[in-house]
Design a protein around this motif. Structure first.
Motif, PDB file in Angstrom:
ATOM      1  N   GLU A 199       0.808  -1.220   0.000  1.00  0.00           N
ATOM      2  CA  GLU A 199       0.000   0.000   0.000  1.00  0.00           C
ATOM      3  C   GLU A 199       0.844   1.275   0.000  1.00  0.00           C
ATOM      4  O   GLU A 199       0.294   2.371   0.078  1.00  0.00           O
ATOM      5  N   THR A 200       2.177   1.134  -0.098  1.00  0.00           N
ATOM      6  CA  THR A 200       3.080   2.278  -0.008  1.00  0.00           C
ATOM      7  C   THR A 200       3.905   2.395  -1.279  1.00  0.00           C
ATOM      8  O   THR A 200       4.413   1.393  -1.781  1.00  0.00           O
ATOM      9  N   LYS A 240      12.624   4.607  -3.366  1.00  0.00           N
ATOM     10  CA  LYS A 240      13.888   4.277  -4.035  1.00  0.00           C
ATOM     11  C   LYS A 240      13.718   4.114  -5.541  1.00  0.00           C
ATOM     12  O   LYS A 240      14.425   4.733  -6.319  1.00  0.00           O
ATOM     13  N   CYS A 241      12.778   3.275  -5.960  1.00  0.00           N
ATOM     14  CA  CYS A 241      12.645   3.005  -7.398  1.00  0.00           C
ATOM     15  C   CYS A 241      11.498   3.770  -8.047  1.00  0.00           C
ATOM     16  O   CYS A 241      11.358   3.757  -9.269  1.00  0.00           O
ATOM     17  N   GLY A 242      10.663   4.428  -7.228  1.00  0.00           N
ATOM     18  CA  GLY A 242       9.626   5.293  -7.768  1.00  0.00           C
ATOM     19  C   GLY A 242       8.343   4.625  -8.207  1.00  0.00           C
ATOM     20  O   GLY A 242       7.493   5.278  -8.811  1.00  0.00           O
ATOM     21  N   ARG A 299      14.253  -1.506   1.034  1.00  0.00           N
ATOM     22  CA  ARG A 299      14.270  -1.113   2.451  1.00  0.00           C
ATOM     23  C   ARG A 299      13.616   0.251   2.689  1.00  0.00           C
ATOM     24  O   ARG A 299      12.853   0.410   3.652  1.00  0.00           O
ATOM     25  N   PRO A 300      13.868   1.272   1.828  1.00  0.00           N
ATOM     26  CA  PRO A 300      13.179   2.551   2.058  1.00  0.00           C
ATOM     27  C   PRO A 300      11.649   2.421   1.991  1.00  0.00           C
ATOM     28  O   PRO A 300      10.935   3.123   2.699  1.00  0.00           O
ATOM     29  N   ARG A 301      11.159   1.511   1.182  1.00  0.00           N
ATOM     30  CA  ARG A 301       9.713   1.283   1.101  1.00  0.00           C
ATOM     31  C   ARG A 301       9.215   0.638   2.385  1.00  0.00           C
ATOM     32  O   ARG A 301       8.156   1.004   2.907  1.00  0.00           O
TER      33      ARG A 301
END
Length: 99
Positions: free
Chosen positions: A31-32, A36-38, A60-62
């Motif tokens: 849902e997010t 990082k990859c857009g 990881r940022p997601r």
């Protein structure tokens, strides 16, 4: 979970609690959008290799943006790991299923 599945070492007396936390982590990532990859929410993350996009695990940022680090430690999970992938797949705009 078409390409990957989440995995965790049993850390709780109740395996259902761990499974519920993993499902919550998967759904939160789905849902997010990935910073990082857009990719937008609802799509798999992607990595570029030799000019082509390939499906990859949630970056990881997601995971951080989805709040995963806040709700897994209470059940004894201190980071997401992944079961072995089911192969290498070119990225498309396929939706991430919720579980």
């Amino acid at each position: 979970m078409e390409y990957f599945t989440l995995a965790a070492k049993p850390t709780s007396d109740d395996p259902a609690v761990v499974e519920a936390a993993l499902r919550r982590a998967w759904n939160a990532c789905a849902e997010t959008a990935c910073p990082k990859c857009g990719v937008p929410a609802g799509q798999y993350c992607r990595n570029r290799t030799r000019g082509d996009w390939y499906v990859t695990r949630f970056h990881r940022p997601r995971q951080d943006a989805a709040g995963v680090p806040q709700f897994l430690p209470p059940v004894g999970i201190h980071g997401l790991s992944w079961a072995k992938g089911k192969g290498v797949f070119r990225w498309d705009d396929r939706r991430v299923p919720t579980v």
